[in-house]
Design a protein around this motif. Structure first.
Motif, PDB file in Angstrom:
ATOM      1  N   UNK A 197       0.807  -1.214   0.000  1.00  0.00           N
ATOM      2  CA  UNK A 197       0.000   0.000   0.000  1.00  0.00           C
ATOM      3  C   UNK A 197       0.842   1.266   0.000  1.00  0.00           C
ATOM      4  N   UNK A 198       1.993   1.210   0.649  1.00  0.00           N
ATOM      5  CA  UNK A 198       2.795   2.414   0.838  1.00  0.00           C
ATOM      6  C   UNK A 198       3.630   2.749  -0.395  1.00  0.00           C
ATOM      7  N   UNK A 199       3.965   1.746  -1.211  1.00  0.00           N
ATOM      8  CA  UNK A 199       4.908   2.006  -2.307  1.00  0.00           C
ATOM      9  C   UNK A 199       4.364   3.015  -3.308  1.00  0.00           C
ATOM     10  N   UNK A 200       3.072   2.939  -3.632  1.00  0.00           N
ATOM     11  CA  UNK A 200       2.494   3.894  -4.583  1.00  0.00           C
ATOM     12  C   UNK A 200       2.523   5.299  -4.016  1.00  0.00           C
ATOM     13  N   UNK A 201       2.196   5.415  -2.735  1.00  0.00           N
ATOM     14  CA  UNK A 201       2.212   6.723  -2.084  1.00  0.00           C
ATOM     15  C   UNK A 201       3.621   7.293  -2.045  1.00  0.00           C
ATOM     16  N   UNK A 202       4.606   6.484  -1.680  1.00  0.00           N
ATOM     17  CA  UNK A 202       5.982   6.964  -1.575  1.00  0.00           C
ATOM     18  C   UNK A 202       6.566   7.337  -2.935  1.00  0.00           C
ATOM     19  N   UNK A 203       6.314   6.520  -3.941  1.00  0.00           N
ATOM     20  CA  UNK A 203       6.827   6.835  -5.276  1.00  0.00           C
ATOM     21  C   UNK A 203       6.268   8.160  -5.782  1.00  0.00           C
ATOM     22  N   UNK A 204       4.956   8.361  -5.614  1.00  0.00           N
ATOM     23  CA  UNK A 204       4.350   9.624  -6.052  1.00  0.00           C
ATOM     24  C   UNK A 204       4.920  10.797  -5.278  1.00  0.00           C
ATOM     25  N   UNK A 205       5.169  10.604  -3.984  1.00  0.00           N
ATOM     26  CA  UNK A 205       5.712  11.686  -3.162  1.00  0.00           C
ATOM     27  C   UNK A 205       7.119  12.061  -3.608  1.00  0.00           C
ATOM     28  N   UNK A 206       7.983  11.072  -3.837  1.00  0.00           N
ATOM     29  CA  UNK A 206       9.377  11.361  -4.202  1.00  0.00           C
ATOM     30  C   UNK A 206       9.469  11.958  -5.600  1.00  0.00           C
ATOM     31  N   UNK A 207       8.658  11.456  -6.539  1.00  0.00           N
ATOM     32  CA  UNK A 207       8.678  12.010  -7.892  1.00  0.00           C
ATOM     33  C   UNK A 207       8.164  13.445  -7.896  1.00  0.00           C
ATOM     34  N   UNK A 208       7.069  13.690  -7.176  1.00  0.00           N
ATOM     35  CA  UNK A 208       6.509  15.042  -7.109  1.00  0.00           C
ATOM     36  C   UNK A 208       7.486  16.018  -6.488  1.00  0.00           C
ATOM     37  N   UNK A 209       8.112  15.613  -5.392  1.00  0.00           N
ATOM     38  CA  UNK A 209       9.063  16.497  -4.718  1.00  0.00           C
ATOM     39  C   UNK A 209      10.259  16.814  -5.611  1.00  0.00           C
ATOM     40  N   UNK A 210      10.807  15.806  -6.289  1.00  0.00           N
ATOM     41  CA  UNK A 210      11.970  16.029  -7.134  1.00  0.00           C
ATOM     42  C   UNK A 210      11.673  16.920  -8.323  1.00  0.00           C
ATOM     43  N   UNK A 211      10.590  16.626  -9.027  1.00  0.00           N
ATOM     44  CA  UNK A 211      10.266  17.405 -10.216  1.00  0.00           C
ATOM     45  C   UNK A 211       9.829  18.820  -9.859  1.00  0.00           C
ATOM     46  N   UNK A 212       9.107  18.946  -8.748  1.00  0.00           N
ATOM     47  CA  UNK A 212       8.691  20.284  -8.321  1.00  0.00           C
ATOM     48  C   UNK A 212       9.908  21.146  -7.975  1.00  0.00           C
ATOM     49  N   UNK A 213      10.863  20.557  -7.266  1.00  0.00           N
ATOM     50  CA  UNK A 213      12.079  21.286  -6.916  1.00  0.00           C
ATOM     51  C   UNK A 213      12.863  21.670  -8.166  1.00  0.00           C
ATOM     52  N   UNK A 214      12.990  20.742  -9.104  1.00  0.00           N
ATOM     53  CA  UNK A 214      13.693  21.052 -10.354  1.00  0.00           C
ATOM     54  C   UNK A 214      13.013  22.177 -11.113  1.00  0.00           C
TER      55      UNK A 214
END
Length: 396
Positions: free
Chosen positions: A250-267
């Motif tokens: 259950x957590x993997x989808x949430x974590x992947x979306x969080x890390x991708x969003x954070x990285x791309x938003x920062x970039x």
């Protein structure tokens, strides 16, 4: 006459000694009262304060952006904000920023002296704004970025509130049944242990352990949590925990979306601010929040430093979806990298919210079913032996 004169002199000396002792005692009592007063004042003024929170930094950035846009110099703005700051530690930091600027340092150089409060992203965006002459606009973008980050953290935390409440209720109900309900049936089963099924025997042993050794249970649980916390803060444990978060159902989808969003938003924010691409990738790597994603961005950093494009480097990594790599590739070819990153981060931000809602809606029934199964197991472990003994008695 001599005797009277001597007596008069003795009385005068005694009076002077008494007055001296009285004045000394008054001075001592006033000193003690002063000491007690200062101690009580210190006690009243004593309070425990921590460093500035994310909310404090967000308010500081927003106020500074508004004041600079209004034409107030940065020194006066810092003095005004520092005078209104209630957190004494943060107030001292703001005063230090003002002092360093008065001494001739730039705002970004002053911020760099407090890396535990202001992140690399914050410092680099301010440095880029100073170079381009758009400090107020950049501070407003920083405030918006910090606000979005705080909202994302709040959403992730709120998604875990309900499961935690259900878990606490399940543990509380289980302990109540084992410590207060099951012992009432112990007298019925005494002497008939050979007739009891294995689940009932295990349950009775657990109940006896909780009632007799409960004072060892809380330190044991605390020790387990402390050991786990200490383990995941080691190099090996941190790597294991970051890998585990990306494979749990259950957590993997949430974590992947969080890390991708954070990285791309920062970039996207750094690219629009005019920060060089290598600095952007380095900062993105260090705020990713996961060792695997950090290593991915550092790999992209090395590839770009050698002359390759961001999309071609990301294509070699399995952590980034292929659709994202294609969009970044098109952004690099068209020269609209910042706009593409902004659109991708907005898309994944919406997907993150949907993922949080979906995960929450899935966790709720799972926790309820688990709680029901646990309570049902305890109830059946109590009822089954009663039925078994009743059947034996009726058979006689």
């Amino acid at each position: 006459m001599a005797t009277q004169t001597l007596t008069r002199h003795e009385e005068t000396a005694a009076s002077e000694n008494w007055q001296g002792r009285s004045s000394n005692e008054n001075a001592r009592s006033s000193a003690e009262s002063g000491a007690n007063g200062s101690f009580s004042d210190k006690l009243k003024g004593f309070r425990v304060e921590f460093g500035p929170s994310r909310k404090d930094i967000l308010h500081f950035t927003s106020q500074l952006a508004v004041m600079i846009r209004a034409g107030i110099s940065i020194q006066d703005a810092l003095e005004g904000i520092g005078g209104q700051q209630e957190n004494q530690k943060f107030k001292a930091v703001i005063q230090d920023l003002k002092t360093r600027i008065v001494e001739g340092n730039s705002f970004s150089q002053a911020l760099a002296e407090h890396p535990d409060i202001f992140s690399n992203l914050y410092i680099n965006m301010v440095a880029a704004a100073e170079a381009s002459g758009s400090l107020s606009d950049m501070l407003q973008k920083l405030a918006e970025y910090l606000d979005e980050e705080a909202e994302t953290r709040s959403q992730v935390k709120s998604a875990m509130v309900y499961p935690v409440i259900i878990a606490v209720m399940a543990v509380s109900v289980t302990v109540f049944l084992l410590c207060f309900v099951l012992p009432r049936f112990t007298a019925i089963f005494r002497g008939k242990e050979h007739l009891l099924p294995m689940p009932t025997i295990i349950l009775m042993a657990t109940s006896a352990f909780l009632r007799n050794w409960w004072y060892l249970l809380l330190p044991g649980i605390g020790g387990v949590f402390w050991g786990f916390y200490a383990f995941i803060h080691t190099t090996t444990g941190s790597l294991w925990w970051d890998k585990t978060k990306l494979v749990l159902p259950l957590i993997r989808t949430l974590c992947r979306s969080l890390y991708i969003t954070r990285g791309l938003h920062t970039m996207g924010v750094l690219t629009r601010a005019g920060v060089p691409i290598l600095n952007t990738l380095s900062i993105t790597a260090h705020i990713s929040g996961n060792i695997l994603y950090k290593n991915m961005w550092l790999y992209v950093y090395e590839e770009v430093r050698q002359g390759k494009k961001v999309a071609s480097a990301l294509a070699q990594c399995k952590l980034m979806p292929s659709s994202v790599v294609q969009m970044i590739h098109s952004g690099e070819d068209s020269g609209n990298m910042a706009e593409v990153l902004r659109d991708i981060s907005n898309f994944y931000g919406r997907e993150l919210k949907a993922t949080i809602k979906a995960v929450t809606s899935m966790i709720e029934p799972i926790m309820i079913v688990c709680m029901g199964c646990l309570v049902g197991f305890i109830a059946m472990s109590i009822i089954l032996p009663i039925f078994k003994m009743s059947s034996l008695v009726s058979g006689k």
